[in-house]
Design a protein around this motif. Sequence first.
Motif, PDB file in Angstrom:
ATOM      1  N   ILE A 258      53.050 -23.086  50.042  1.00 41.62           N
ATOM      2  CA  ILE A 258      52.759 -22.951  51.472  1.00 41.62           C
ATOM      3  C   ILE A 258      51.517 -23.768  51.873  1.00 41.62           C
ATOM      4  O   ILE A 258      51.559 -24.509  52.862  1.00 41.62           O
TER       5      ILE A 258
ATOM      6  N   LEU B 218      50.547 -26.439  50.440  1.00 45.19           N
ATOM      7  CA  LEU B 218      50.958 -27.841  50.352  1.00 45.19           C
ATOM      8  C   LEU B 218      51.755 -28.252  51.586  1.00 45.19           C
ATOM      9  O   LEU B 218      51.556 -29.340  52.140  1.00 45.19           O
ATOM     10  N   MET B 219      52.653 -27.350  52.031  1.00 49.50           N
ATOM     11  CA  MET B 219      53.413 -27.641  53.251  1.00 49.50           C
ATOM     12  C   MET B 219      52.461 -27.816  54.427  1.00 49.50           C
ATOM     13  O   MET B 219      52.631 -28.708  55.261  1.00 49.50           O
ATOM     14  N   THR B 220      51.427 -26.970  54.475  1.00 50.46           N
ATOM     15  CA  THR B 220      50.456 -27.082  55.559  1.00 50.46           C
ATOM     16  C   THR B 220      49.750 -28.423  55.511  1.00 50.46           C
ATOM     17  O   THR B 220      49.543 -29.068  56.543  1.00 50.46           O
TER      18      THR B 220
ATOM     19  N   VAL C  93      50.953 -31.171  54.332  1.00 51.54           N
ATOM     20  CA  VAL C  93      51.902 -32.174  54.826  1.00 51.54           C
ATOM     21  C   VAL C  93      51.903 -32.160  56.359  1.00 51.54           C
ATOM     22  O   VAL C  93      51.862 -33.210  57.010  1.00 51.54           O
ATOM     23  N   ASN C  94      51.927 -30.958  56.945  1.00 51.31           N
ATOM     24  CA  ASN C  94      51.914 -30.870  58.405  1.00 51.31           C
ATOM     25  C   ASN C  94      50.643 -31.480  58.996  1.00 51.31           C
ATOM     26  O   ASN C  94      50.688 -32.182  60.009  1.00 51.31           O
ATOM     27  N   TYR C  95      49.514 -31.197  58.350  1.00 50.97           N
ATOM     28  CA  TYR C  95      48.238 -31.729  58.840  1.00 50.97           C
ATOM     29  C   TYR C  95      48.203 -33.251  58.772  1.00 50.97           C
ATOM     30  O   TYR C  95      47.580 -33.911  59.586  1.00 50.97           O
TER      31      TYR C  95
ATOM     32  N   VAL D 274      50.243 -35.512  59.391  1.00 52.91           N
ATOM     33  CA  VAL D 274      50.888 -36.323  60.420  1.00 52.91           C
ATOM     34  C   VAL D 274      50.341 -35.998  61.803  1.00 52.91           C
ATOM     35  O   VAL D 274      50.910 -36.392  62.820  1.00 52.91           O
ATOM     36  N   GLN D 275      49.226 -35.248  61.848  1.00 52.16           N
ATOM     37  CA  GLN D 275      48.681 -34.851  63.147  1.00 52.16           C
ATOM     38  C   GLN D 275      47.163 -35.025  63.178  1.00 52.16           C
ATOM     39  O   GLN D 275      46.516 -35.077  62.133  1.00 52.16           O
TER      40      GLN D 275
ATOM     41  N   ILE E  18      44.147 -32.910  64.187  1.00 54.77           N
ATOM     42  CA  ILE E  18      43.886 -31.502  64.465  1.00 54.77           C
ATOM     43  C   ILE E  18      42.508 -31.379  65.101  1.00 54.77           C
ATOM     44  O   ILE E  18      41.511 -31.787  64.496  1.00 54.77           O
TER      45      ILE E  18
ATOM     46  N   TYR F 163      48.218 -42.207  56.999  1.00 62.07           N
ATOM     47  CA  TYR F 163      48.649 -42.812  55.736  1.00 62.07           C
ATOM     48  C   TYR F 163      48.295 -44.296  55.716  1.00 62.07           C
ATOM     49  O   TYR F 163      47.801 -44.815  54.719  1.00 62.07           O
TER      50      TYR F 163
ATOM     51  N   ILE G 228      48.438 -38.456  48.811  1.00 63.11           N
ATOM     52  CA  ILE G 228      48.531 -39.650  47.969  1.00 63.11           C
ATOM     53  C   ILE G 228      47.972 -39.353  46.575  1.00 63.11           C
ATOM     54  O   ILE G 228      48.569 -39.704  45.552  1.00 63.11           O
TER      55      ILE G 228
ATOM     56  N   LEU H 252      50.405 -37.355  44.712  1.00 67.52           N
ATOM     57  CA  LEU H 252      51.498 -38.170  44.180  1.00 67.52           C
ATOM     58  C   LEU H 252      51.077 -38.887  42.896  1.00 67.52           C
ATOM     59  O   LEU H 252      51.840 -38.956  41.929  1.00 67.52           O
ATOM     60  N   LEU H 253      49.846 -39.407  42.896  1.00 72.38           N
ATOM     61  CA  LEU H 253      49.349 -40.073  41.683  1.00 72.38           C
ATOM     62  C   LEU H 253      49.317 -39.086  40.515  1.00 72.38           C
ATOM     63  O   LEU H 253      49.772 -39.383  39.410  1.00 72.38           O
TER      64      LEU H 253
ATOM     65  N   GLN I 288      51.045 -36.440  40.225  1.00 70.26           N
ATOM     66  CA  GLN I 288      52.440 -36.142  39.876  1.00 70.26           C
ATOM     67  C   GLN I 288      52.960 -37.132  38.841  1.00 70.26           C
ATOM     68  O   GLN I 288      53.617 -36.748  37.872  1.00 70.26           O
TER      69      GLN I 288
END
Lengths: 93, 291
Positions: free
Chosen positions: B26, B28-30, B32-34, B36-37, B39, B53, B266, B269-270, B272
């Motif tokens: 949850i 992490l989803m937040t 992701v949401n942040y 693209v915006q 705040i 990005y 990012i 992802l690295l 990961q």
Amino acid sequence: MSPLEWMAWTTPTAIFFAAVAAMLVTMTLISLRWPSLPRKGVLPMPTTRGERLYIGLLGIAFIFLIWMGLTDATLAGAAGISLLWLISVLRWG
Amino acid sequence: MEKTKNNRAWFLVLPVVISVSFSAIIPLMTVVNYSVQDIFGPGQRVWVGKEWYVDAVRDADLHAALLRNLLFSFEALLIEIPLGVFLALRMPAKGKWASLALVLIALPLLIPWNVVGTIWQIFGRADIGLGGYFLNSTLGIPYNYTLNARDAWYTILVMDIWHWTPLVALLAYAGLRAIPDAYYWAARIDAASNWAIFRFIQLPKLRGVLLIAVLLRFMDSFMIYTEPFVVTGGGPGNATTFLSIFLSKLAVGQFDLGPAAAFSLIYFLLIQVFSYIFFTTIRNIGRGDTA
């Protein structure tokens, strides 16, 4: 203010996570119906179907990042490369 | 023998799935949401799409921090792995001295990260620190980790080596003890030199543990935060600003949640990629011709 406001949901990200969830469910169902054994392809290690998908998606993230770093062109280009990459990894990985 | 197939045991992992979803998925989803915006505050946000990005992947400071971090990990590995193996080879194999050596070697591992940072911060000071005073006043070498970028870098590097070489040494020690005596007997019959024993028996047998040591040390040094934060705070200038320090400055210092979220994804992802390599390598150890 809705109770989920702190998560700052947007429609695109909601669609994104719905797609992720759908993918997980689909892969589970496919695995139940046709179990996947690890096989050796172009990649240096034997992989199962799920692993190839994971490698494909991780690669897509980096393709998009590199695209955004190098060019201002539309992301459709990155999406095209990603599609080719994903198909190749799933098919020959 | 007929085996019953029952996958219901999978439900036993449900508690973990639930707790992980609250502690990791949850949030992490937040993030992701942040990412693209933009705040501004609760209920005040603007969709910006890929902007953060693009900013992040083109940020020269971020590139510098990434390179710095990779260089740091590389240098740490280059010294810690051979040094750890060397220590393990020198440690007594049996008896009370073996226990003593193990305890002494393991000591730095028991110290919490921030305390390690504090120890070295004081140790390196020119006025009251043993190390700093010795270098400056006794040897006459000008050394100041708060002013000189190179000094700061080496302080962090030496601190990391001091803190983590023991881990490599312990892993290598365990690996060495697992080699059956028969190999050494055979080597003695062949009148093999110490070097030949190391090169053709010990090193190949250590391959598995060394691989784990390399990956563990790489991951840890790639995420290093507390020690440089305590000792140098990322300075002087940006000399010791590693990725996690860069990120926390962005997120906590400047409260730029959007850019920080994009950057942490990012970074994620690295990590990961490295974790997946780690996972695959460890899983494949012991298969095929690996020792």
